[in-house]
Design a protein around this motif. Sequence first.
Motif, mmCIF file in Angstrom:
data_model
loop_
_atom_site.group_PDB
_atom_site.id
_atom_site.type_symbol
_atom_site.label_atom_id
_atom_site.label_comp_id
_atom_site.label_asym_id
_atom_site.label_seq_id
_atom_site.Cartn_x
_atom_site.Cartn_y
_atom_site.Cartn_z
ATOM 1 N N ASP A 89 -2.237 -6.334 -4.629
ATOM 2 C CA ASP A 89 -2.930 -5.113 -5.045
ATOM 3 C C ASP A 89 -4.457 -5.337 -4.696
ATOM 4 O O ASP A 89 -5.187 -5.812 -5.386
ATOM 5 C CB ASP A 89 -2.951 -4.771 -6.632
ATOM 6 C CG ASP A 89 -3.334 -3.131 -6.847
ATOM 7 O OD1 ASP A 89 -4.395 -2.990 -6.024
ATOM 8 O OD2 ASP A 89 -2.989 -2.675 -7.584
ATOM 9 N N ALA A 91 -7.150 -3.505 -3.891
ATOM 10 C CA ALA A 91 -8.013 -2.706 -4.592
ATOM 11 C C ALA A 91 -8.414 -3.262 -5.827
ATOM 12 O O ALA A 91 -9.582 -3.269 -6.396
ATOM 13 C CB ALA A 91 -7.765 -1.188 -4.414
ATOM 14 N N ARG A 92 -7.179 -3.315 -6.631
ATOM 15 C CA ARG A 92 -7.358 -4.041 -8.040
ATOM 16 C C ARG A 92 -8.023 -5.158 -8.244
ATOM 17 O O ARG A 92 -9.115 -5.248 -8.976
ATOM 18 C CB ARG A 92 -5.900 -3.698 -8.623
ATOM 19 C CG ARG A 92 -6.242 -4.307 -10.366
ATOM 20 C CD ARG A 92 -4.542 -4.894 -10.602
ATOM 21 N NE ARG A 92 -4.330 -6.039 -9.675
ATOM 22 C CZ ARG A 92 -3.110 -6.572 -9.271
ATOM 23 N NH1 ARG A 92 -1.978 -5.830 -9.696
ATOM 24 N NH2 ARG A 92 -2.849 -7.482 -8.342
ATOM 25 N N HIS A 94 -9.856 -6.683 -6.088
ATOM 26 C CA HIS A 94 -11.314 -6.595 -5.580
ATOM 27 C C HIS A 94 -12.228 -6.329 -6.594
ATOM 28 O O HIS A 94 -13.259 -6.602 -6.854
ATOM 29 C CB HIS A 94 -11.439 -5.787 -4.180
ATOM 30 C CG HIS A 94 -12.535 -5.660 -3.636
ATOM 31 N ND1 HIS A 94 -13.399 -4.779 -3.553
ATOM 32 C CD2 HIS A 94 -13.307 -6.682 -2.722
ATOM 33 C CE1 HIS A 94 -14.517 -4.596 -2.945
ATOM 34 N NE2 HIS A 94 -14.541 -6.110 -2.575
ATOM 35 N N GLU A 95 -11.887 -4.908 -7.210
ATOM 36 C CA GLU A 95 -12.527 -4.118 -8.330
ATOM 37 C C GLU A 95 -12.769 -5.294 -9.419
ATOM 38 O O GLU A 95 -13.983 -5.307 -9.951
ATOM 39 C CB GLU A 95 -11.952 -3.128 -8.697
ATOM 40 C CG GLU A 95 -12.847 -2.301 -9.832
ATOM 41 C CD GLU A 95 -12.048 -1.050 -9.991
ATOM 42 O OE1 GLU A 95 -11.971 -0.652 -11.248
ATOM 43 O OE2 GLU A 95 -11.302 -0.188 -8.962
ATOM 44 N N HIS A 110 -9.638 -3.404 6.951
ATOM 45 C CA HIS A 110 -8.268 -3.320 7.253
ATOM 46 C C HIS A 110 -7.889 -3.819 8.393
ATOM 47 O O HIS A 110 -8.115 -3.210 9.657
ATOM 48 C CB HIS A 110 -7.682 -1.807 6.874
ATOM 49 C CG HIS A 110 -8.176 -1.507 5.534
ATOM 50 N ND1 HIS A 110 -7.680 -1.812 4.229
ATOM 51 C CD2 HIS A 110 -9.170 -0.464 5.321
ATOM 52 C CE1 HIS A 110 -8.009 -1.219 3.177
ATOM 53 N NE2 HIS A 110 -9.091 -0.545 3.901
ATOM 54 N N SER A 115 -5.292 -5.976 4.312
ATOM 55 C CA SER A 115 -6.671 -5.656 3.681
ATOM 56 C C SER A 115 -7.138 -6.986 3.460
ATOM 57 O O SER A 115 -6.706 -7.612 2.805
ATOM 58 C CB SER A 115 -6.440 -4.712 2.703
ATOM 59 O OG SER A 115 -5.735 -3.417 3.000
#
Length: 135
Positions: A89, A91-92, A94-95, A110, A115
């Motif tokens: 995941d 996005a999770r 990275h955040e 991308h 990603s």
Amino acid sequence: MSFAENRRIAIVTVVVDDYDRAKAFYCDVLGFECLSDEPLDDGKRWLVVKPPGADGGALLLAEADGEEQRRAIGNQTGGRVGFFLHTDDFARDHETMIARGVRFLEQPRHEPYGSVAVFADPYGNRWDLLQPRRG
């Protein structure tokens, strides 16, 4: 004569300036597990960490011993990305990493393979946070 079929790279050494500082970054910031933190002779430690759930691929955090090793801190791969942290995941993670103060060197992108964004550890070693493309 041939090699055994069941072989893998188990541990890669990362030269660091301080055991505790390195352990705090990799375990507290990146969320790695500490597999071993055993004292050795001359104040050295056998400090091994890895991402949770990872099958193989751990890091030996080795405090620099001497000037030559100190010069290698943060530049073990000549400025190239030398380490690849796969995630399921992007996005999770990275955040979460940004919230924990990880320094990303670029915006996420991308690519055909997935990603990815390059980040640096506290020493300057370059890492890819990478969610491989499925299929």
